[in-house]
Enzyme design. Structure first.
Site, PDB file in Angstrom:
ATOM      1  N   SER A 186      13.246   8.367   4.120  1.00 30.00           N
ATOM      2  CA  SER A 186      14.384   7.684   3.514  1.00 30.00           C
ATOM      3  C   SER A 186      15.168   8.516   2.519  1.00 30.00           C
ATOM      4  O   SER A 186      16.342   8.230   2.274  1.00 30.00           O
ATOM      5  CB  SER A 186      13.909   6.397   2.838  1.00 30.00           C
ATOM      6  OG  SER A 186      12.965   6.663   1.817  1.00 30.00           O
ATOM      7  N   HIS A 214      13.958   2.429   8.434  1.00 24.28           N
ATOM      8  CA  HIS A 214      15.302   3.008   8.373  1.00 24.28           C
ATOM      9  C   HIS A 214      15.797   3.425   9.756  1.00 24.28           C
ATOM     10  O   HIS A 214      16.644   4.326   9.867  1.00 24.28           O
ATOM     11  CB  HIS A 214      15.309   4.209   7.433  1.00 24.28           C
ATOM     12  CG  HIS A 214      15.288   3.843   5.984  1.00 24.28           C
ATOM     13  ND1 HIS A 214      16.420   3.493   5.281  1.00 24.28           N
ATOM     14  CD2 HIS A 214      14.259   3.738   5.114  1.00 24.28           C
ATOM     15  CE1 HIS A 214      16.100   3.206   4.032  1.00 24.28           C
ATOM     16  NE2 HIS A 214      14.793   3.351   3.896  1.00 24.28           N
ATOM     17  N   LYS A 245      16.968  -4.386   5.995  1.00 25.30           N
ATOM     18  CA  LYS A 245      17.915  -3.272   6.076  1.00 25.30           C
ATOM     19  C   LYS A 245      18.911  -3.555   7.202  1.00 25.30           C
ATOM     20  O   LYS A 245      19.773  -4.415   7.050  1.00 25.30           O
ATOM     21  CB  LYS A 245      17.159  -1.964   6.245  1.00 25.30           C
ATOM     22  CG  LYS A 245      16.351  -1.579   4.995  1.00 25.30           C
ATOM     23  CD  LYS A 245      15.676  -0.242   5.121  1.00 25.30           C
ATOM     24  CE  LYS A 245      15.071   0.217   3.800  1.00 25.30           C
ATOM     25  NZ  LYS A 245      14.020  -0.670   3.267  1.00 25.30           N
TER      26      LYS A 245
END
Length: 397
Positions: A186, A214, A245
């Site tokens: 990340s 991610h 996310k």
């Protein structure tokens, strides 16, 4: 009692501020989107947001909001219970089934966050007879989760396959071995070499676990994450991830894995057994998010175009961007105080970004972690590049 430690804590806070490492919290007065309104600190007013994990722009998508509103009427606000008591509704089981199908796994178990998901895996599956082998740059939740188990712990340098193989050789006497890696790291935007990791796992009879927080939603041809991108969906044993996310941006996490692993987690995983069920409104809205992802490529294509444009324009302007194609595009600064000051100058110019420094990243590697979104327009991207150029000039003046 607290009076005796108040001064020590205050001194520690002063040290953090003096080192330029203090992390203030800016207050946003609008829904999450490409542009948000900051209500206090720095430059109040509307600014472009280039630091959210809102990769597909779904946090304020009309279809997701409509699904959430409908879910409140149908399922209520919260469960006030853990899953095994009276905290399981049809919507929870439906989301688990949809995630399993989407990720190509046999079963899925929901958690209140991916931090909890990672915290609940290792202690359940591994004991002193086993070994866990972890990438050095794995997320803090993986590191903390590993600390809870009694397995032998090995760590290999980021994406270093030779060192990973050495760790596998050193643990051949273990009953079980689990290789764990982020799918995307990340702070850097680098992708794990999953095909090669799976090859080593096959050679040394180890399991593979990937935290794909991610990546899921936009990486790979169908947005199914790094295992899909690398063609190893059937070779990864455990996938953890977040709904907070790209998948809507609210909260919640999951473990998608082999059927037996999920069954054991339901019986023994402490964050699952002792935490309230995921709010039904999030579960229901997440089903709509999966519909949007599976039925259209437009958002993924827009995100890729924005990412390529930002990376190329910033490189042309002389900024150091860590290489890659991921929408995490770190602008390397080096000095922590300069990174923090640059973020302030950018806010004054209408761009919301954050300077990252130790302990989030190593000493001397402070950066502005820019994150692109499908919600950004081409004009937004060009505007943020211009703001970086102007803020750099002000910083160096």
């Amino acid at each position: 009692m607290f009076d005796s430690v108040r001064e020590d804590i205050a001194a520690t806070l002063d040290e953090i501020r003096d080192a330029g490492l203090f992390k203030p919290e800016r207050v946003i007065g609008t829904p999450q989107n490409a542009a948000v309104t900051v209500t206090g600190g720095g430059r109040p007013g509307e600014v472009l947001n280039f630091c959210a994990n809102n990769y597909l722009g779904l946090a304020d998508h009309p279809a997701v909001l409509a699904a959430a509103k409908d879910a409140l009427d149908r399922w209520g606000y919260g469960m006030a219970s853990v899953r095994f008591i009276c905290g399981t509704q049809d919507v929870h089981k439906e989301l688990e089934a949809r995630l399993s199908s989407f990720l190509g796994q046999e079963d899925t178990i929901l958690y209140s966050s991916c931090f909890d998901a990672n915290g609940g895996v290792f202690e359940t599956l591994l004991d002193e007879r086993d070994a866990v082998i972890s990438d050095a740059l794995n997320h803090a939740s993986i590191i903390d989760g590993i600390r809870l188990c009694k397995a032998t712990r090995k760590r290999y340098a980021n994406r270093d396959l030779a060192e990973l193989e050495q760790c596998l050789k050193e643990t051949q006497d273990a009953r079980r071995r689990l290789i764990v890696t982020d799918g995307v790291f990340s702070m850097d935007g680098y992708l794990a070499p999953l095909r090669e990791i799976c090859d080593l796992a096959d050679r040394y009879d180890a399991m593979v676990m990937v935290d794909d927080s991610h990546a899921v939603g936009f990486t790979g041809p169908g947005g199914r994450g790094t295992p899909e991108l690398h063609g190893v969906m059937d070779r990864v044993d455990i996938i953890t991830g977040t709904l907070g996310k790209a998948l809507g941006g609210a909260s919640g996490g999951y473990v998608a894995a082999r059927r037996e692993i999920v069954a054991l987690l339901r019986q023994r995983s402490r964050p699952y057994l002792f935490s309230n069920s995921l709010a039904p409104v999030i579960a229901a809205a997440s089903l709509t998010v999966l519909d949007l992802i599976e039925n259209s490529h437009d958002l993924r294509e827009k995100l890729a175009a924005n990412t390529a444009l930002f990376r190329s324009k910033m490189t042309e302007a002389g900024f150091e961007i860590l290489p890659g194609e991921h929408p995490i595009a770190p602008v390397m600064i080096g000095d922590a105080a300069k990174a923090g000051r640059l973020a302030e100058l950018l806010l004054e110019r209408g761009v919301y970004v954050i300077g990252f420094s130790f302990p989030v990243v190593p000493h001397g590697q402070a950066r502005i972690r820019v994150q692109l979104s499908a919600a950004h327009s081409t004009e937004d991207v060009e505007r943020v590049v211009a703001a970086f150029i102007d803020a750099r000039a002000a910083l160096e003046a």
